[in-house]
Design an enzyme around this catalytic site. Structure first.
Site, mmCIF file in Angstrom:
data_model
loop_
_atom_site.group_PDB
_atom_site.id
_atom_site.type_symbol
_atom_site.label_atom_id
_atom_site.label_comp_id
_atom_site.label_asym_id
_atom_site.label_seq_id
_atom_site.Cartn_x
_atom_site.Cartn_y
_atom_site.Cartn_z
ATOM 1 N N LYS A 42 14.311 2.167 1.092
ATOM 2 C CA LYS A 42 14.084 2.892 -0.160
ATOM 3 C C LYS A 42 12.626 3.322 -0.205
ATOM 4 C CE LYS A 42 12.490 2.126 -4.136
ATOM 5 N NZ LYS A 42 11.976 3.476 -4.534
ATOM 6 N N GLU A 56 3.204 -6.880 0.972
ATOM 7 C CA GLU A 56 1.842 -6.360 1.048
ATOM 8 C C GLU A 56 1.547 -5.725 -0.299
ATOM 9 O OE1 GLU A 56 -0.428 -6.829 3.173
ATOM 10 O OE2 GLU A 56 0.775 -7.736 4.755
ATOM 11 N N CYS A 93 -4.799 0.680 0.005
ATOM 12 C CA CYS A 93 -4.926 -0.734 -0.357
ATOM 13 C C CYS A 93 -6.110 -1.383 0.339
ATOM 14 C CB CYS A 93 -3.640 -1.486 -0.044
ATOM 15 S SG CYS A 93 -3.101 -1.359 1.674
ATOM 16 N N GLU A 132 -7.836 -3.716 -9.404
ATOM 17 C CA GLU A 132 -7.620 -2.604 -8.483
ATOM 18 C C GLU A 132 -7.385 -1.312 -9.264
ATOM 19 O OE1 GLU A 132 -5.274 -1.900 -4.335
ATOM 20 O OE2 GLU A 132 -4.084 -2.754 -5.964
#
Length: 480
Positions: A175, A250, A284, A383
């Protein structure tokens, strides 16, 4: 409304129309619709899982040469079409064309690497402590593996999950992020012609709340590999642990980049610029947290501001552009919200902070730098995932290291120094899965392990030989 080409899901070796379709819009030019991509429902997810399950017995015991040949074929076609696929990637995600072509090349090389891994799988033969008994340790595939990929690397991350999953004999249901389905669809179309048996690979596009949850919660799926946000990742982990499925996550990062007094100023400025702003800061591994010792701080800030002012923002497909648009309106709103938070917290806005007007309507944001920040500010701890960075002044290396490690994340960490002593100490004591010395925090190879510590990652590493730790299970056989 103009009609656009429709792209279907791929289930059991067939292209299957979606329950609905969603428009894939170019963030550089909101009038440019790349196509309409299928939205699967729970029933189609179930059908894809069943197709993968039915294909697994034959595929998992098939000849490794045929497996390697099919993966090699995928890799070679991706590389041959790197410019075409790079343009697609730039249109749907907003990376500049050179970065997009580079990402496509990486995806092709990943498939080629794992084609070779098909032929390099090895086991062990050991002596037993019991006379007359020998022991074999071998690896076997898991079964049906669900892959959920993010929007920021729409071809590389699908590649580095799909290729090892297939190389080690698993069957796949993937997906991709609903925001950028185009590149995953392109991989699926290439795979559909590469000689894989029906059901070995399946693509179901759509929203996470429907497609992702159906995939995560299905008992027929032996493992889930996910790259995305911390909140979603933790929910996936809980669901997988509850039903005994293997899980690999992750997630986020707040990666530190240290600049010491002895650093080469030009090197430091360039690598910090690359880390913080290229790919629009939407990596990231990007560093939005720059920690600078006091002796070089003023010179660094001055030079950094001058360098940022030279960054050209514009359409991802325009020649000479350094930074493309933010990926979506929602992401742009988040970036602007954090810029306001930084101002309210008392950090000094040194440059940027505003939207940029270009020839086409898009989600353009000026690279933004805060200075005179503190470690406890939200812009130093959370973040942001955009072209927004902040600089914090510290006394010395020891203070810089302590601040670098003072985070819930631990993906990538960098240091810029000419001191071998400090470089070696940082390599050992940085609490991160990947350490960069005089290099940007963002930018990794495809044949070595990728992953972090603390809140950034959970489960075995991705990429390279270490991928087998997730995509296989170990069997110990005793022979008398």
């Amino acid at each position: 409304m103009a009609e656009h080409k429709r792209y279907d899901n791929y289930i059991g070796g067939e292209w299957v129309a979606g329950a609905n379709y969603s428009r894939n819009v170019n963030p550089s030019d909101l009038s440019d619709v790349i196509g309409e991509y299928a939205q699967a429902d729970a029933g189609q997810v179930s059908a894809a899982i069943e197709a993968a399950r039915a294909a697994f017995p034959a595929w998992s015991t098939s000849g490794i040469q045929a497996r390697a040949d099919s993966l090699e074929k995928v890799g070679l076609e991706i590389l041959a079409r790197r410019e075409e696929l790079g343009a697609l990637l730039a249109r749907e995600e907003g990376k500049t064309l050179p970065e997009a072509i580079g990402e496509v090349s990486r995806a092709g090389n990943i498939f080629k690497y794992f084609a070779g891994e098909c032929l390099r799988q090895a086991g062990e033969t050991l002596q037993s402590v019991r006379p007359g008994v020998s022991v074999e340790v071998t690896r076997e595939p898991l079964g049906v593996v669900g892959l959920i990929t993010p929007w920021n690397f729409p071809i590389a991350i699908p590649a580095w999950k799909i290729a090892p999953a297939l190389a080690y004999g698993n069957c796949v249901v993937i997906k991709p992020a609903d925001l950028v389905p185009g590149c995953a669809w392109a991989i699926a179309e290439i795979i559909s012609r590469a000689g894989f048996p029906a059901g070995v690979f399946n693509l179901v596009m759509g929203r996470g709340r429907e497609v992702g949850e159906a995939l995560v919660n299905d008992a027929r799926v032996e493992a889930i590999s996910f790259t995305g946000s911390v909140g979603v990742g933790r929910g996936i982990a809980a669901a997988c642990v509850a039903r005994g499925a293997k899980v690999q996550l992750e997630m986020g990062g707040k990666n530190p980049q240290i600049v010491l007094d002895d650093a080469d100023l030009n090197v430091a400025v360039e690598l910090c610029t690359q880390s913080a702003f290229y790919s629009t800061g939407q990596r990231c591994t990007a560093s939005s947290r720059i920690i600078v010792t006091e002796g070089i701080y003023d010179r660094f800030v001055e030079a950094m501001v001058e360098r940022i002012k030279k960054i050209k923002v514009g359409s991802a497909l325009e020649k000479g552009v350094d930074v493309g648009p933010v990926v979506s309106e929602a992401q742009l709103e988040q970036d602007l919200r954090y810029i306001e938070i930084g101002k309210q917290e008392g950090a000094r806005l040194a440059c940027g902070g505003e939207r940029v007007k270009c020839e086409t309507e898009g989600y353009y944001l000026a690279p933004t730098l805060f200075v005179d920040s503190t470690a406890d500010m939200r812009i130093s701890r959370e973040e942001i995932f955009g072209p927004v960075a902040n600089v914090v002044k510290v006394k010395d290396y020891e203070a810089a290291l302590a601040m670098a490690n003072d985070t819930e994340f631990g993906l990538s960490a960098g240091i810029c120094t000419t001191s071998l002593k400090y470089a070696n100490h940082f390599k050992r004591h940085a609490q991160a899965g990947m350490v960069m010395v005089n290099l940007p925090t963002a930018g990794v190879d495809y044949h070595v392990p990728f992953g972090g510590r603390k809140g950034s990652s959970y489960g075995p590493r991705e990429q390279g030989r270490y991928a087998q730790e997730f995509y296989t299970t170990v069997k110990t056989t005793y022979i008398g």
